[in-house]
Design a protein around this motif. Structure first.
Motif, mmCIF file in Angstrom:
data_model
loop_
_atom_site.group_PDB
_atom_site.id
_atom_site.type_symbol
_atom_site.label_atom_id
_atom_site.label_comp_id
_atom_site.label_asym_id
_atom_site.label_seq_id
_atom_site.Cartn_x
_atom_site.Cartn_y
_atom_site.Cartn_z
ATOM 1 N N ASP A 141 0.834 -1.213 0.000
ATOM 2 C CA ASP A 141 0.000 0.000 0.000
ATOM 3 C C ASP A 141 0.864 1.255 0.000
ATOM 4 O OD1 ASP A 141 -2.302 -1.530 0.018
ATOM 5 O OD2 ASP A 141 -2.487 -1.513 2.208
ATOM 6 N N LEU A 142 1.924 1.243 0.786
ATOM 7 C CA LEU A 142 2.807 2.401 0.825
ATOM 8 C C LEU A 142 3.530 2.588 -0.503
ATOM 9 C CD1 LEU A 142 3.480 4.543 2.910
ATOM 10 C CD2 LEU A 142 5.454 3.189 3.595
ATOM 11 N N ALA A 143 3.882 1.501 -1.155
ATOM 12 C CA ALA A 143 4.518 1.606 -2.466
ATOM 13 C C ALA A 143 3.545 2.193 -3.489
ATOM 14 C CB ALA A 143 4.998 0.223 -2.914
ATOM 15 N N ARG A 144 2.276 1.797 -3.415
ATOM 16 C CA ARG A 144 1.273 2.352 -4.348
ATOM 17 C C ARG A 144 1.069 3.843 -4.105
ATOM 18 N NH1 ARG A 144 -1.451 -2.477 -2.535
ATOM 19 N NH2 ARG A 144 -1.295 -4.145 -4.094
ATOM 20 N N VAL A 145 1.068 4.248 -2.834
ATOM 21 C CA VAL A 145 0.901 5.667 -2.521
ATOM 22 C C VAL A 145 2.060 6.473 -3.107
ATOM 23 C CG1 VAL A 145 0.900 7.357 -0.640
ATOM 24 C CG2 VAL A 145 -0.494 5.298 -0.454
ATOM 25 N N SER A 146 3.284 5.943 -2.969
ATOM 26 C CA SER A 146 4.443 6.684 -3.476
ATOM 27 C C SER A 146 4.506 6.706 -4.996
ATOM 28 C CB SER A 146 5.727 6.063 -2.921
ATOM 29 O OG SER A 146 5.861 4.719 -3.353
ATOM 30 N N ALA A 147 3.683 5.884 -5.660
ATOM 31 C CA ALA A 147 3.680 5.849 -7.128
ATOM 32 C C ALA A 147 2.562 6.683 -7.737
ATOM 33 C CB ALA A 147 3.558 4.401 -7.616
ATOM 34 N N VAL A 148 1.755 7.345 -6.905
ATOM 35 C CA VAL A 148 0.629 8.134 -7.438
ATOM 36 C C VAL A 148 1.130 9.330 -8.228
ATOM 37 C CG1 VAL A 148 -1.317 9.599 -6.776
ATOM 38 C CG2 VAL A 148 -0.992 7.375 -5.666
ATOM 39 N N SER A 149 2.028 10.085 -7.653
ATOM 40 C CA SER A 149 2.546 11.287 -8.315
ATOM 41 C C SER A 149 3.881 11.645 -7.678
ATOM 42 C CB SER A 149 1.567 12.459 -8.176
ATOM 43 O OG SER A 149 1.452 12.852 -6.812
ATOM 44 N N TRP A 150 4.567 12.586 -8.289
ATOM 45 C CA TRP A 150 5.850 13.003 -7.749
ATOM 46 C C TRP A 150 5.696 13.653 -6.381
ATOM 47 C CZ3 TRP A 150 10.723 12.440 -7.363
ATOM 48 C CH2 TRP A 150 11.535 13.462 -6.855
ATOM 49 N N SER A 151 4.656 14.444 -6.197
ATOM 50 C CA SER A 151 4.471 15.113 -4.904
ATOM 51 C C SER A 151 4.157 14.097 -3.807
ATOM 52 C CB SER A 151 3.342 16.149 -4.995
ATOM 53 O OG SER A 151 2.108 15.519 -5.325
ATOM 54 N N TRP A 152 3.358 13.076 -4.102
ATOM 55 C CA TRP A 152 3.060 12.032 -3.115
ATOM 56 C C TRP A 152 4.322 11.240 -2.783
ATOM 57 C CZ3 TRP A 152 -2.213 9.347 -2.580
ATOM 58 C CH2 TRP A 152 -3.245 10.296 -2.684
ATOM 59 N N ARG A 153 5.114 10.911 -3.810
ATOM 60 C CA ARG A 153 6.342 10.157 -3.563
ATOM 61 C C ARG A 153 7.299 10.956 -2.683
ATOM 62 N NH1 ARG A 153 9.271 5.961 -5.358
ATOM 63 N NH2 ARG A 153 11.537 6.165 -5.490
ATOM 64 N N ARG A 154 7.421 12.230 -2.973
ATOM 65 C CA ARG A 154 8.310 13.076 -2.176
ATOM 66 C C ARG A 154 7.820 13.161 -0.733
ATOM 67 N NH1 ARG A 154 12.382 16.179 -3.602
ATOM 68 N NH2 ARG A 154 13.068 17.829 -2.187
ATOM 69 N N PHE A 155 6.536 13.228 -0.530
ATOM 70 C CA PHE A 155 5.976 13.302 0.809
ATOM 71 C C PHE A 155 6.261 12.009 1.586
ATOM 72 C CE2 PHE A 155 2.391 12.832 3.810
ATOM 73 C CZ PHE A 155 2.577 13.987 4.561
ATOM 74 N N VAL A 156 6.078 10.859 0.926
ATOM 75 C CA VAL A 156 6.310 9.566 1.580
ATOM 76 C C VAL A 156 7.780 9.398 1.937
ATOM 77 C CG1 VAL A 156 6.298 7.063 1.214
ATOM 78 C CG2 VAL A 156 4.321 8.425 0.556
ATOM 79 N N ILE A 157 8.671 9.697 0.994
ATOM 80 C CA ILE A 157 10.095 9.469 1.220
ATOM 81 C C ILE A 157 10.664 10.471 2.219
ATOM 82 C CG2 ILE A 157 12.366 9.498 0.105
ATOM 83 C CD1 ILE A 157 11.048 8.391 -2.398
ATOM 84 N N ALA A 158 10.288 11.733 2.092
ATOM 85 C CA ALA A 158 10.842 12.760 2.977
ATOM 86 C C ALA A 158 10.468 12.522 4.435
ATOM 87 C CB ALA A 158 10.365 14.139 2.529
#
Length: 383
Positions: free
Chosen positions: A28-45
């Motif tokens: 689920d977390l991997a899918r969230v980070s693949a939605v868009s660049w802003s979502w990925r940046r939010f998850v990783i940061a």
């Protein structure tokens, strides 16, 4: 529907973080980070991948360094630039999600013991050494195969067996132990422990000194245990008893110790308590070569190495093995069907060509004919 907005922006940073921290599946977390660049940046940061892993494995210490190794060269060290810092965060995100995925999807389970290191005591060395616990049979080289502790008058004195696993990073699901039944003693006594406990960790000794002397290997101060299981009761039965951990655990450093707590059986000839083990298995799977662990110095600083190229090779090998097994099973089934079909058609052809076969006796006496052509039940059984 006419108003389109980013969900994370609409919820706000705090509410979005509260939602994502409640995800318990790395997919689920991997899918969230693949939605868009802003979502990925939010998850990783925000390190949600690391937080998810540490919630499931709170005993794992922080790694001093995580390096990604490719077939060409090793990635650059973390520097002061924003690009290097972001590269480090992305690397941590991939590694922690991969660890969480491995913990949540057990497969390819096998015995992970590489070799025996040391037993806390041995009654008759080397005939009753810990090495015998690697042998699945109770008889080896025409003699009993088991480990025996030294005798004790106090049944509360514990014992321990220490093993090295196949790699520095292994996921352990369960441990199997078979107490030894002394079939050569009167009454066939079983020398089991009252309960067992398992500890996993790494050696503080330098790699070249891990097996220098038995005294060094035995000292508890030379090991750092990162995981300790609850106690499991052991039954006094000569069977391979399974002790499944509450959750799969990562062995950091490849060292596993079995604590045998309490004694239940005395030996008649000396009136002392013993613990004897016939066979041990550590069921799990190795994370090598995708992940490897370096122990830096005597302080026990842990550095993790991640090889994504090896991950793709492991997946391809596993897929090939699965396909080979499926193909083998299908070929066996198809061969069986062809054999049955051939037998069936042979019967049809014979019946068509020859017709029904009738056996006639010379004198016309049915009873005598039955006696000549038939046989007793014992004869039929023998045929």
């Amino acid at each position: 529907m006419d108003i389109r907005a980013d969900l994370l922006e609409w919820l706000g940073l705090d509410a979005s973080a509260a939602v994502l921290t409640r995800l318990d599946d790395p997919a689920d977390l991997a899918r969230v980070s693949a939605v868009s660049w802003s979502w990925r940046r939010f998850v990783i940061a925000n390190g949600f991948g690391k937080s998810l892993f540490l919630r499931s494995s709170p005993y794992v210490p922080s790694f001093s360094r995580i390096a990604e190794v490719s077939s060409s060269s090793e990635s650059a060290e973390v520097g002061s630039s924003a690009a290097a810092e972001w590269e480090c965060l992305e690397r941590e995100h991939r590694v922690y999600l991969y660890l969480s995925h491995c913990l949540g999807s057990p497969k390819c389970e096998r015995n992970c013991i590489y070799k025996a290191i040391f037993a806390s005591s041995t009654d008759n060395y080397p005939d009753e050494s810990i090495d015998n616990t690697l042998e699945p049979s109770e008889i080896a080289d025409r003699r009993p195969s088991y480990w025996s502790s030294g005798g004790q008058r106090d049944p509360r004195v514990p014992e321990s067996l220490t093993y090295r696993l196949v790699s520095n990073l292994c996921i352990v699901d369960e441990i199997k132990i078979k107490p030894f039944r002394a079939f050569f003693q009167y009454g066939n006594p079983i020398y089991s422990a009252k309960s067992v406990r398992f500890q996993m960790g790494y050696s503080k000794l330098a790699p070249g000194r891990n097996t220098c002397t038995a005294q060094q290997s035995a000292l508890d101060e030379n090991y750092h245990w990162t995981y300790t299981s609850p106690e499991f009761p052991m039954v006094q039965e000569n069977v391979l008893q399974s002790f499944k951990l509450p959750k799969p655990a990562i062995c950091l450093g490849g060292i596993l110790r079995i604590d045998l707590l309490g004694r239940v059986q005395k030996q008649a000839m000396d009136d002392l308590y013993y613990i004897c083990v016939c066979h041990v298995q550590v069921i799990g799977r190795s994370l090598s070569p995708v992940l490897d662990l370096d122990i830096l110095g005597t302080a026990g600083s842990l550095a993790l190495k991640y090889s994504p190229d090896a991950r793709s090779r492991v997946i391809s090998v596993t897929t090939a093995e699965d396909e080979a097994r499926e193909s083998s099973s299908w070929n066996s089934l198809a061969a069986g069907l062809r054999h049955l079909r051939a037998v069936r058609w042979n019967q049809v052809i014979l019946n068509t060509l020859l017709g029904p076969v009738q056996f006639l006796d010379d004198d016309g006496d049915d009873d005598d004919g039955d006696d000549d052509g038939g046989g007793s039940l014992e004869e039929e059984a023998a045929l």
